[in-house]
Design a protein around this motif. Structure first.
Motif, short mmCIF file in Angstrom:
data_model
loop_
_atom_site.label_atom_id
_atom_site.label_comp_id
_atom_site.label_asym_id
_atom_site.label_seq_id
_atom_site.Cartn_x
_atom_site.Cartn_y
_atom_site.Cartn_z
N GLU A 132 16.41 82.21 -60.66
CA GLU A 132 16.93 82.81 -61.89
C GLU A 132 17.49 84.21 -61.64
OE1 GLU A 132 13.58 82.52 -64.55
OE2 GLU A 132 14.03 80.43 -65.06
N ALA A 133 16.93 84.92 -60.64
CA ALA A 133 17.41 86.26 -60.30
C ALA A 133 18.67 86.22 -59.45
CB ALA A 133 16.31 87.03 -59.57
N GLY A 134 19.04 85.02 -58.96
CA GLY A 134 20.29 84.88 -58.20
C GLY A 134 20.16 85.07 -56.69
N ILE A 135 18.95 85.00 -56.15
CA ILE A 135 18.77 85.13 -54.70
C ILE A 135 19.27 83.83 -54.05
CG2 ILE A 135 17.09 85.37 -52.83
CD1 ILE A 135 15.50 87.19 -54.83
N PRO A 136 20.24 83.92 -53.13
CA PRO A 136 20.95 82.73 -52.62
C PRO A 136 20.11 81.70 -51.87
CG PRO A 136 22.14 84.74 -52.02
CD PRO A 136 20.83 85.16 -52.60
N ASN A 137 19.06 82.13 -51.15
CA ASN A 137 18.31 81.19 -50.32
C ASN A 137 16.82 81.44 -50.41
OD1 ASN A 137 20.61 79.88 -48.64
ND2 ASN A 137 21.01 82.08 -48.55
N TYR A 138 16.06 80.34 -50.37
CA TYR A 138 14.59 80.40 -50.44
C TYR A 138 14.03 79.45 -49.39
CZ TYR A 138 9.86 80.09 -52.42
OH TYR A 138 8.50 80.13 -52.61
N TRP A 139 13.10 79.96 -48.59
CA TRP A 139 12.37 79.11 -47.64
C TRP A 139 10.90 79.14 -48.02
CZ3 TRP A 139 14.15 81.10 -42.15
CH2 TRP A 139 15.52 80.84 -41.99
N ARG A 140 10.30 77.96 -48.06
CA ARG A 140 8.87 77.83 -48.29
C ARG A 140 8.28 77.19 -47.04
NH1 ARG A 140 8.55 73.79 -51.71
NH2 ARG A 140 7.25 72.44 -50.43
N ASN A 145 -1.05 70.41 -40.60
CA ASN A 145 -1.94 70.22 -39.44
C ASN A 145 -1.72 71.29 -38.37
OD1 ASN A 145 -3.06 67.81 -40.54
ND2 ASN A 145 -1.20 66.73 -39.90
N GLY A 146 -1.55 72.52 -38.80
CA GLY A 146 -1.38 73.64 -37.88
C GLY A 146 0.06 73.91 -37.48
N ALA A 147 0.97 73.03 -37.85
CA ALA A 147 2.39 73.21 -37.51
C ALA A 147 3.16 73.69 -38.74
CB ALA A 147 2.99 71.90 -37.02
N PRO A 148 4.09 74.63 -38.55
CA PRO A 148 4.89 75.08 -39.68
C PRO A 148 5.97 74.06 -40.05
CG PRO A 148 5.52 76.27 -37.70
CD PRO A 148 4.38 75.38 -37.33
N VAL A 149 6.10 73.82 -41.33
CA VAL A 149 7.16 72.97 -41.87
C VAL A 149 7.92 73.82 -42.87
CG1 VAL A 149 7.70 70.91 -43.20
CG2 VAL A 149 5.82 70.86 -41.55
N VAL A 150 9.24 73.95 -42.68
CA VAL A 150 10.05 74.82 -43.51
C VAL A 150 10.85 73.99 -44.51
CG1 VAL A 150 11.80 76.64 -43.56
CG2 VAL A 150 10.23 76.47 -41.61
N HIS A 151 10.63 74.26 -45.79
CA HIS A 151 11.39 73.64 -46.88
C HIS A 151 12.46 74.64 -47.26
CE1 HIS A 151 8.27 70.50 -47.77
NE2 HIS A 151 7.57 71.36 -47.05
N THR A 152 13.73 74.25 -47.16
CA THR A 152 14.82 75.18 -47.44
C THR A 152 15.51 74.82 -48.75
OG1 THR A 152 16.33 73.89 -46.06
CG2 THR A 152 15.22 75.76 -45.02
N TYR A 153 15.96 75.86 -49.45
CA TYR A 153 16.63 75.72 -50.74
C TYR A 153 17.83 76.64 -50.77
CZ TYR A 153 12.05 73.88 -52.08
OH TYR A 153 10.88 73.16 -52.13
N GLU A 154 18.87 76.20 -51.48
CA GLU A 154 20.06 77.03 -51.68
C GLU A 154 20.35 77.10 -53.17
OE1 GLU A 154 24.67 77.14 -50.11
OE2 GLU A 154 23.12 76.24 -48.85
N LEU A 155 20.79 78.25 -53.61
CA LEU A 155 21.04 78.48 -55.03
C LEU A 155 22.27 77.73 -55.51
CD1 LEU A 155 20.12 80.16 -57.53
CD2 LEU A 155 21.81 81.85 -56.83
N ASP A 156 22.12 77.02 -56.62
CA ASP A 156 23.25 76.44 -57.33
C ASP A 156 23.60 77.47 -58.41
OD1 ASP A 156 25.11 74.37 -58.26
OD2 ASP A 156 23.77 74.28 -60.00
N GLY A 157 24.68 78.21 -58.18
CA GLY A 157 25.04 79.33 -59.05
C GLY A 157 25.10 79.03 -60.53
N PRO A 158 25.87 77.99 -60.96
CA PRO A 158 26.00 77.75 -62.39
C PRO A 158 24.69 77.45 -63.12
CG PRO A 158 27.70 76.57 -61.19
CD PRO A 158 26.74 77.12 -60.17
N THR A 159 23.75 76.79 -62.44
CA THR A 159 22.48 76.44 -63.09
C THR A 159 21.38 77.46 -62.83
OG1 THR A 159 21.68 75.11 -61.23
CG2 THR A 159 22.99 73.97 -62.93
N ARG A 160 21.63 78.40 -61.89
CA ARG A 160 20.61 79.37 -61.50
C ARG A 160 19.30 78.67 -61.14
NH1 ARG A 160 21.44 85.03 -60.66
NH2 ARG A 160 23.27 85.57 -61.82
N SER A 161 19.43 77.59 -60.37
CA SER A 161 18.25 76.88 -59.85
C SER A 161 18.52 76.52 -58.39
CB SER A 161 17.96 75.63 -60.68
OG SER A 161 19.04 74.73 -60.62
N TYR A 162 17.45 76.27 -57.67
CA TYR A 162 17.59 75.93 -56.26
C TYR A 162 17.74 74.44 -56.06
CZ TYR A 162 16.22 80.62 -54.74
OH TYR A 162 16.17 81.98 -54.51
#
Length: 193
Positions: A132-140, A145-162
């Protein structure tokens, strides 16, 4: 039961404002403001979390082009009532030694490494607020099981959602916020891949 310290009492009926965080020297180090409420990181940080955040900051800093900075554990002033503290952020703002927060327009990426106490906020609340604040990218980043798994998101500008753009195990290659390549199995020193 002990009395609530005076500094924890909101200065006004409607709660706290983003600028109040700069005037709370008694607050624990990792204090966030979510919807006018102070949020403290009360449980001890796991070594997995600390090492992963450090490894991500180092890896991204090594790959960042000129003019891009990587910060760890700095708040973002989303609005008057929200100032969350992501585990790391990538910014176009130049280094300023006295800076205490960034604004959404200065941030290209926010990454949160999920811990048991932050899981709900990282998976839902912050995901929505950063978008909602307009930050273009989010990684969670999740612990699988001890290994990192990265969930990536990109902002959809018109909807202000990832929009989800991927779930990365073992290796991650991304063109945003700049050309990034991560060997996820090597981010945790001492972990057997």
């Amino acid at each position: 039961m002990t009395a609530v310290p005076e500094w924890m009492r909101p200065p006004r009926l409607e709660g706290w404002y983003a600028d109040d965080l700069d005037h709370l020297p008694e607050a624990p180090r990792h204090t966030e403001l979510i919807d006018g409420a102070l949020v403290f990181m009360m449980s001890p940080q796991r070594s997995w979390h600390a090492r992963l955040v450090t490894a991500l900051v180092v890896s991204l800093t090594d790959q960042a082009p000129v003019g891009i900075e990587v910060e760890r554990e700095m708040t973002i002033r989303l609005d008057d009532r929200n100032r969350p503290e992501p585990d790391l952020l990538v910014t176009t703002a130049p280094y300023a030694p006295d800076r205490t927060f960034y604004t959404p327009g200065e941030v290209l990426l926010v990454a949160e490494v999920v811990s048991p106490e932050s899981a709900h906020r990282d998976r839902t609340v912050k995901l929505r607020k950063y978008a909602e604040a307009g930050i273009p990218n989010y990684w969670r980043v999740e612990d699988e099981n001890g290994a990192p798994v990265v969930h990536t998101y990109e902002l959809d500008g018109p909807t202000r959602s990832y929009a989800p753009t991927g779930i990365h195990r073992t290796k991650m290659v991304s063109p945003v916020p700049f050309e990034v390549e991560l060997d996820l199995d090597r981010l945790i020193p001492g972990r057997k891949a």
